[in-house]
Design an enzyme around this catalytic site. Sequence first.
Site, PDB file in Angstrom:
ATOM      1  N   GLU A  53      -6.087 -71.011 -16.472  1.00 23.28           N
ATOM      2  CA  GLU A  53      -6.715 -72.252 -16.028  1.00 23.28           C
ATOM      3  C   GLU A  53      -7.981 -72.562 -16.398  1.00 23.28           C
ATOM      4  OE1 GLU A  53      -5.167 -70.117 -14.470  1.00 23.28           O
ATOM      5  OE2 GLU A  53      -3.867 -70.913 -12.678  1.00 23.28           O
ATOM      6  N   CYS A  76      -3.580 -69.360  -8.421  1.00 22.12           N
ATOM      7  CA  CYS A  76      -3.753 -68.732  -7.610  1.00 22.12           C
ATOM      8  C   CYS A  76      -4.712 -69.397  -6.507  1.00 22.12           C
ATOM      9  CB  CYS A  76      -4.540 -67.583  -7.995  1.00 22.12           C
ATOM     10  SG  CYS A  76      -6.014 -67.575  -8.641  1.00 22.12           S
ATOM     11  N   ASP A 201      11.408 -32.352 -29.968  1.00 20.61           N
ATOM     12  CA  ASP A 201      10.735 -32.985 -30.737  1.00 20.61           C
ATOM     13  C   ASP A 201       9.206 -32.930 -31.304  1.00 20.61           C
ATOM     14  OD1 ASP A 201      13.291 -34.238 -31.138  1.00 20.61           O
ATOM     15  OD2 ASP A 201      12.876 -36.214 -30.225  1.00 20.61           O
ATOM     16  N   VAL A 298      17.691 -37.151 -19.449  1.00 21.26           N
ATOM     17  CA  VAL A 298      16.723 -38.197 -18.607  1.00 21.26           C
ATOM     18  C   VAL A 298      17.170 -39.346 -18.667  1.00 21.26           C
ATOM     19  CG1 VAL A 298      14.378 -39.332 -18.927  1.00 21.26           C
ATOM     20  CG2 VAL A 298      14.413 -36.842 -19.204  1.00 21.26           C
TER      21      VAL A 298
HETATM   22  N1  LIG Z   1      14.973 -40.252 -33.980  1.00 23.90           N
HETATM   23  C1  LIG Z   1      14.496 -41.402 -33.752  1.00 23.90           C
HETATM   24  C2  LIG Z   1      13.866 -41.789 -32.423  1.00 23.90           C
HETATM   25  N2  LIG Z   1      13.498 -40.542 -31.693  1.00 23.90           N
HETATM   26  C3  LIG Z   1      12.853 -40.622 -30.618  1.00 23.90           C
HETATM   27  C4  LIG Z   1      12.290 -39.730 -29.955  1.00 23.90           C
HETATM   28  O1  LIG Z   1      13.382 -38.629 -29.886  1.00 23.90           O
HETATM   29  C5  LIG Z   1      11.100 -39.076 -30.538  1.00 23.90           C
HETATM   30  O2  LIG Z   1      10.805 -37.830 -29.807  1.00 23.90           O
HETATM   31  C6  LIG Z   1       9.986 -40.071 -30.458  1.00 23.90           C
HETATM   32  O3  LIG Z   1      10.087 -41.202 -31.046  1.00 23.90           O
HETATM   33  C7  LIG Z   1       8.791 -39.202 -31.383  1.00 23.90           C
HETATM   34  O4  LIG Z   1       7.656 -40.026 -31.131  1.00 23.90           O
HETATM   35  P1  LIG Z   1       6.313 -40.005 -32.044  1.00 23.90           P
HETATM   36  O5  LIG Z   1       6.025 -38.623 -32.364  1.00 23.90           O
HETATM   37  O6  LIG Z   1       5.355 -40.774 -31.218  1.00 23.90           O
HETATM   38  O7  LIG Z   1       6.943 -40.813 -33.484  1.00 23.90           O
HETATM   39  N3  LIG Z   1      13.492 -43.061 -32.358  1.00 23.90           N
HETATM   40  C8  LIG Z   1      13.905 -44.011 -33.016  1.00 23.90           C
HETATM   41  O8  LIG Z   1      13.351 -45.223 -32.701  1.00 23.90           O
HETATM   42  N4  LIG Z   1      14.151 -43.608 -34.225  1.00 23.90           N
HETATM   43  C9  LIG Z   1      14.827 -42.447 -34.550  1.00 23.90           C
HETATM   44  O9  LIG Z   1      15.281 -42.402 -35.737  1.00 23.90           O
END
Ligand SMILES: Nc1c(/N=C/[C@@H](O)[C@H](O)[C@H](O)COP(=O)(O)O)[nH]c(=O)[nH]c1=O
Length: 363
Positions: A53, A76, A201, A298
């Site tokens: 605003e 607010c 990963d 998880v």
């Molecule tokens: N395998 C895939 C994903 N996988 C998601 C998670 O398992 C990965 O650990 C995470 O995205 C990695 O994060 P970064 O290192 O920041 O890129 N997520 C997706 O959307 N498409 C996928 O094909």
Amino acid sequence: MNQDERYMRTAIEMAQATEGQTSPNPAVGAVVVKDGEVLGMGAHLKAGHAHAEVHALNMAGSHAEGATIYVTLEPCSHHGKTPPCADRIVEAGIKRAVIATLDPNPQVAGRGVEKLKQAGIEVVTNVLKEQADDLNEVFYHYISTKIPYVTLKNAMSLDGKIATVTGESQWITGEKARADVHQDRHKHDAILVGVNTVIKDQPRLTTRLPDGGKNPVRIVLDTHLRTPVETPLIQNPDAPTWLVAGNNVSEEQREKYKAFPHVDILTVASSHVTVEEALHLLGEKGITSIYVEGGATVNDAFLRSGSVQQVITYIAPKMIGGQDAPTPVGGQGIKALKEALNLHIKEVVHIGNDLKIVSKPNR
Ligand SMILES: Nc1c(/N=C/[C@@H](O)[C@H](O)[C@H](O)COP(=O)(O)O)[nH]c(=O)[nH]c1=O
């Protein structure tokens, strides 16, 4: 669409543009109009800075006298970090106030409207209320529960796999879908994975968009502090990394992270980290929204604890096969279909060659 809805839509679109950057405040847009002419417009850009605003009224200047103001959220009426907007609207000589939705904060709901009415301003409410409420789902959830709003995100093949039997997963979805993931990371205060995903990963969990973007706090549920020191989350200080551990981790286990100032260890009150305790702890630390990127264990824990407000599923037109190939949700599962978690689909969009499905648990 009538005149009021037309200007309110503009205010909503401005607020949508700031999504993710106003946390822990709501996203708000405002437009000042007189005799069919827009005299001022603005959005709240960052917590602690001017409200929508104020931007719109500053732009309108003295022409605001006798004008109408459109605001996506009730102005607010209390002194926060900035003076009350209701007073500012009265001082500006506004004649009519159109408000999309009342403030959800029980302490202030209706007070702003009351102040305007007492000053003789005509007030109209609930114009495009639903669209305005959708804007601030996270804010409403957090302000009323002090627990972070949880988005659970999965990416899988047409046959429901998140990796091959050998664990290879990068990548299942394409560039465009993965860029969309980074947009959603930007909108959340925190991103959360389990320690098994970190080990498997080696993720970076940063927001990597062509024109930048906010890196969320990176959270690992890690009861026994098994996160390897060599992993990118520890090695690179692009964002804070919080390890959520049980309360019986030893000093020696903590020692190995001391060399990394961006790493913090949060301990829950019991020996094993539960979703409920982690969310309570993170809410206390001001985290209003969390983007949960798995893994399967998880995801299962979050779903079983009933702590998920939104599920985002990316489906790639691939078939991976393998009865032992992992799927998005692990754990024991259910025996009877009637125990299934039921959701409703809010949105289905094509992104590149993939599908993005946004769904919400039925309450
Ligand atoms: N395998 C895939 C994903 N996988 C998601 C998670 O398992 C990965 O650990 C995470 O995205 C990695 O994060 P970064 O290192 O920041 O890129 N997520 C997706 O959307 N498409 C996928 O094909």
